[in-house]
Write an enzyme that holds these catalytic residues in place. Structure first.
Site, mmCIF file in Angstrom:
data_model
loop_
_atom_site.group_PDB
_atom_site.id
_atom_site.type_symbol
_atom_site.label_atom_id
_atom_site.label_comp_id
_atom_site.label_asym_id
_atom_site.label_seq_id
_atom_site.Cartn_x
_atom_site.Cartn_y
_atom_site.Cartn_z
ATOM 1 N N GLU A 1 -30.844 29.718 51.393
ATOM 2 C CA GLU A 1 -31.183 29.377 50.003
ATOM 3 C C GLU A 1 -32.673 29.605 49.725
ATOM 4 O O GLU A 1 -33.058 30.114 48.673
ATOM 5 C CB GLU A 1 -30.808 27.919 49.712
ATOM 6 C CG GLU A 1 -29.301 27.709 49.661
ATOM 7 C CD GLU A 1 -28.916 26.232 49.636
ATOM 8 O OE1 GLU A 1 -29.664 25.418 49.079
ATOM 9 O OE2 GLU A 1 -27.850 25.892 50.192
ATOM 10 N N SER B 1 -28.182 16.402 54.789
ATOM 11 C CA SER B 1 -28.486 15.724 53.527
ATOM 12 C C SER B 1 -28.979 14.318 53.843
ATOM 13 O O SER B 1 -28.563 13.719 54.838
ATOM 14 C CB SER B 1 -27.211 15.664 52.681
ATOM 15 O OG SER B 1 -27.257 14.567 51.797
ATOM 16 N N THR C 1 -14.540 43.312 45.423
ATOM 17 C CA THR C 1 -15.243 43.780 44.223
ATOM 18 C C THR C 1 -15.014 42.670 43.201
ATOM 19 O O THR C 1 -13.956 42.027 43.212
ATOM 20 C CB THR C 1 -14.686 45.112 43.679
ATOM 21 O OG1 THR C 1 -13.330 44.924 43.291
ATOM 22 C CG2 THR C 1 -14.765 46.231 44.710
ATOM 23 N N HIS C 2 -15.992 42.440 42.352
ATOM 24 C CA HIS C 2 -15.928 41.337 41.371
ATOM 25 C C HIS C 2 -15.693 39.984 42.051
ATOM 26 O O HIS C 2 -15.122 39.080 41.452
ATOM 27 C CB HIS C 2 -14.828 41.568 40.326
ATOM 28 C CG HIS C 2 -14.821 42.954 39.754
ATOM 29 N ND1 HIS C 2 -15.546 43.307 38.658
ATOM 30 C CD2 HIS C 2 -14.191 44.083 40.165
ATOM 31 C CE1 HIS C 2 -15.343 44.597 38.379
ATOM 32 N NE2 HIS C 2 -14.532 45.092 39.292
ATOM 33 N N ASN D 1 -67.429 48.005 46.189
ATOM 34 C CA ASN D 1 -66.226 48.531 45.531
ATOM 35 C C ASN D 1 -65.431 49.466 46.441
ATOM 36 O O ASN D 1 -64.200 49.390 46.505
ATOM 37 C CB ASN D 1 -66.610 49.258 44.229
ATOM 38 C CG ASN D 1 -67.248 48.316 43.227
ATOM 39 O OD1 ASN D 1 -67.245 47.102 43.434
ATOM 40 N ND2 ASN D 1 -67.799 48.858 42.160
ATOM 41 N N LYS E 1 -55.565 40.712 45.839
ATOM 42 C CA LYS E 1 -55.364 40.218 47.199
ATOM 43 C C LYS E 1 -54.417 39.029 47.284
ATOM 44 O O LYS E 1 -53.503 39.009 48.106
ATOM 45 C CB LYS E 1 -56.719 39.910 47.843
ATOM 46 C CG LYS E 1 -57.413 41.185 48.318
ATOM 47 C CD LYS E 1 -58.829 40.969 48.769
ATOM 48 C CE LYS E 1 -59.785 40.824 47.617
ATOM 49 N NZ LYS E 1 -59.840 41.990 46.705
ATOM 50 N N LYS F 1 -22.802 16.600 55.376
ATOM 51 C CA LYS F 1 -23.343 17.883 54.928
ATOM 52 C C LYS F 1 -24.044 18.684 56.027
ATOM 53 O O LYS F 1 -24.741 18.133 56.866
ATOM 54 C CB LYS F 1 -24.341 17.669 53.772
ATOM 55 C CG LYS F 1 -23.720 17.235 52.466
ATOM 56 C CD LYS F 1 -22.759 18.248 51.870
ATOM 57 C CE LYS F 1 -23.461 19.434 51.261
ATOM 58 N NZ LYS F 1 -24.264 19.073 50.092
HETATM 59 N N1 ARG Z 1 -64.564 40.326 46.138
HETATM 60 C C1 ARG Z 1 -64.521 41.547 45.401
HETATM 61 C C2 ARG Z 1 -63.048 41.987 45.228
HETATM 62 O O1 ARG Z 1 -62.246 41.509 45.934
HETATM 63 C C3 ARG Z 1 -65.255 42.602 46.127
HETATM 64 C C4 ARG Z 1 -65.785 43.691 45.258
HETATM 65 C C5 ARG Z 1 -66.901 43.187 44.454
HETATM 66 N N2 ARG Z 1 -67.466 44.231 43.640
HETATM 67 C C6 ARG Z 1 -68.159 43.935 42.548
HETATM 68 N N3 ARG Z 1 -68.601 44.940 41.898
HETATM 69 N N4 ARG Z 1 -68.327 42.717 42.137
HETATM 70 O O2 ARG Z 1 -62.723 42.771 44.402
#
Ligand code: ARG
Length: 470
Positions: free
Chosen positions: A302, A289, A167-168, A122, A337, A295
């Site tokens: 975009e 295109s 503007t606008h 953790n 992540k 084109k």
């Molecule tokens: N892969 C876990 C994460 O990204 C790592 C931490 C895991 N901790 C746990 N108590 N299961 O959060």
């Protein structure tokens, strides 16, 4: 190798928490639970964090110095082997932390098992993401500086190129293309500032928070902070492991970067149209295109505009994941992540394509100047001219409005309307009005700081360059 050839011992390490369990993990559970597909990119930070942790464990005597040395060597070996491709990361491992620790134990035996003393995944994962994102912030900041540099150069080249300011989306007052570009520079400079602010708050070491309640071992957290380049250590272990504010702040700062790139893209798209034709993109940064041979499409702009939606989505995902989580760590947080890495990768990709697209575009100065001549964008200056002659602004405004209506009726512009017609509307007018409504003069008289005059733009460019070269 660990990935292919499990020994019993390594197999045990493959699931760090296996002792309590009697059954094998279901494949579906592992597929669902595993984060290695998206956290393997943290391998370097994970290993460096472990090296610092092991060094501290040795220095404080929590483990023997000789064992700490072996662990550090072992970890450096793993880092080298992953980088050289000799060691493949096992994509069936639970996460990168598990993989590295398992590999270390496979290499060092009992000694490898001492690495995780006084640490939890953790606080380890909280450390790793911070380390990765600090690096990403630096990379993105460099890319933003690259775009600012291109904008400053383009603004310099176009500091006298008159265009209509809007503007606008209605022609409003004369500015220069340099002035317009420097507006984006101002936004990007704020983005840089925001990113450095996010990094400052991110730069706090969570390691030592343990699973949630710290540890009984006499850790030297400040030593680890110093080894890894953190400014300070987190002050509450529950918060240390469960804070993801920094991911949200970064996603928010990146969302604003995307807002800016998206607005800019929108303008590029308009300017490339036959209706505007203010710029032409280089062939290398446009697409065609499949059916319409004529084109030339601004696809990059975009896509950047479109990809802003992804980044806002990442921000929303992070906010939503975090909002209902009781303290401290919960597995929900593993979702951080994919979202934040997607935001980071998207912004980098957008900047990689956007900057050279701007750098290589051709500015169609005459078209800008012609558009500026048509929209009565010097009407305010005409009114100001009357004010200079003593008329109250409201009366001057009204008289100029009547002149504009007259021009529209006659199909003329303020420049081509004969002076007699001016005098009929207001007898204060004399020949001097021609100079007063000259677009170049209108722009260059706006000497106010931040305005469009050449000297003001030069000043804006100078300041921006100073900031990015600091
Ligand atoms: N892969 C876990 C994460 O990204 C790592 C931490 C895991 N901790 C746990 N108590 N299961 O959060």
């Amino acid at each position: 190798m660990f990935a292919l050839n499990f020994t019993n011992e390594v197999n045990f390490m493959a699931q760090l928490w296996k002792g309590r369990f009697k059954k094998e993990l279901a494949k579906e559970t592992n597929d669902f639970n595993s984060s290695i597909k998206f956290d393997s990119r943290m391998f370097e930070e994970d290993i460096k964090g472990s090296i610092a942790h092991a060094t501290m464990l040795g220095a404080t005597g929590i483990i023997d110095k000789s064992e700490s040395d072996k662990i550090v060597d072992g970890l450096n070996g793993i880092l080298d082997d992953i980088k050289s491709g000799k060691l493949k990361i096992d994509m069936s491992a639970e996460d990168i932390h598990t993989f590295v620790e398992g590999e270390l134990t496979a290499r060092l035996g009992q000694t490898g098992k001492r690495l995780h003393t006084a640490r939890s995944r953790n606080d380890q994962v909280a450390l790793d993401i911070r380390m990765v994102l600090k690096k990403e912030i630096d990379e993105i900041s460099e890319k933003i500086k690259g775009l600012i540099e291109v904008l400053c150069n383009k603004a310099e080249e176009n500091k006298s190129v008159i265009m209509p300011g809007y503007t606008h989306l209605q022609r409003a007052q004369p500015i220069t293309f340099g002035h317009h570009l420097m507006a984006y520079t101002s936004m990007l400079l704020r983005d840089l500032d925001r990113l450095s602010d996010v990094k400052r708050r991110m730069n706090v070491l969570p390691l030592g928070s343990g699973a949630l309640a710290g540890t009984t071992y006499p850790l030297d957290r400040n030593m680890v902070a110093e080894l890894l380049g953190f400014d300070s250590v987190s002050s509450n272990s529950l918060d240390g492991v469960s804070d993801r504010d920094f991911c949200i702040e970064l996603a928010s700062a990146l969302s604003l970067v995307m807002v800016h790139l998206s607005r800019f893209s929108e303008e590029i798209i308009m300017w490339c149209s036959w209706e505007f034709k203010f710029v032409e993109l280089d062939d290398a940064f446009s697409t065609g295109s499949s059916i319409m041979p004529q084109k030339k499409n601004p696809d990059i702009a975009e896509l950047v505009r479109g990809k802003s939606g992804r980044v806002f989505g990442d921000l929303t995902a992070l906010l939503t994941v975090m909002k209902g989580i009781a303290l401290a760590y919960n597995k929900d947080m593993q979702e951080d992540k994919e979202a934040i890495f997607d935001a980071v990768d998207t912004v980098k990709m957008c900047l990689n394509a956007f900057t050279p697209m701007i750098d290589t575009m051709t500015v169609l100065k005459d078209n800008m100047r012609n558009a500026a001549a048509k929209g009565f964008i010097n009407a305010t200056d005409c009114a100001d001219y009357l004010v200079g002659k003593g008329l109250p602004f409201r009366d001057a405004y009204k008289a100029t409005g009547e002149l504009v209506a007259l021009c529209i009726d006659k199909g003329l512009t303020l420049e081509t309307l004969p002076i007699e017609e001016y005098k009929k509307v207001c007898d204060i007018f004399d020949e001097g009005v021609c100079e007063a409504i000259n677009l170049e003069k209108c722009v260059n008289d706006r000497l106010v700081e931040g305005g469009p005059s050449v000297s003001s733009i030069e000043n804006q460019i100078k300041k921006a360059r100073e900031i990015i070269n600091k």
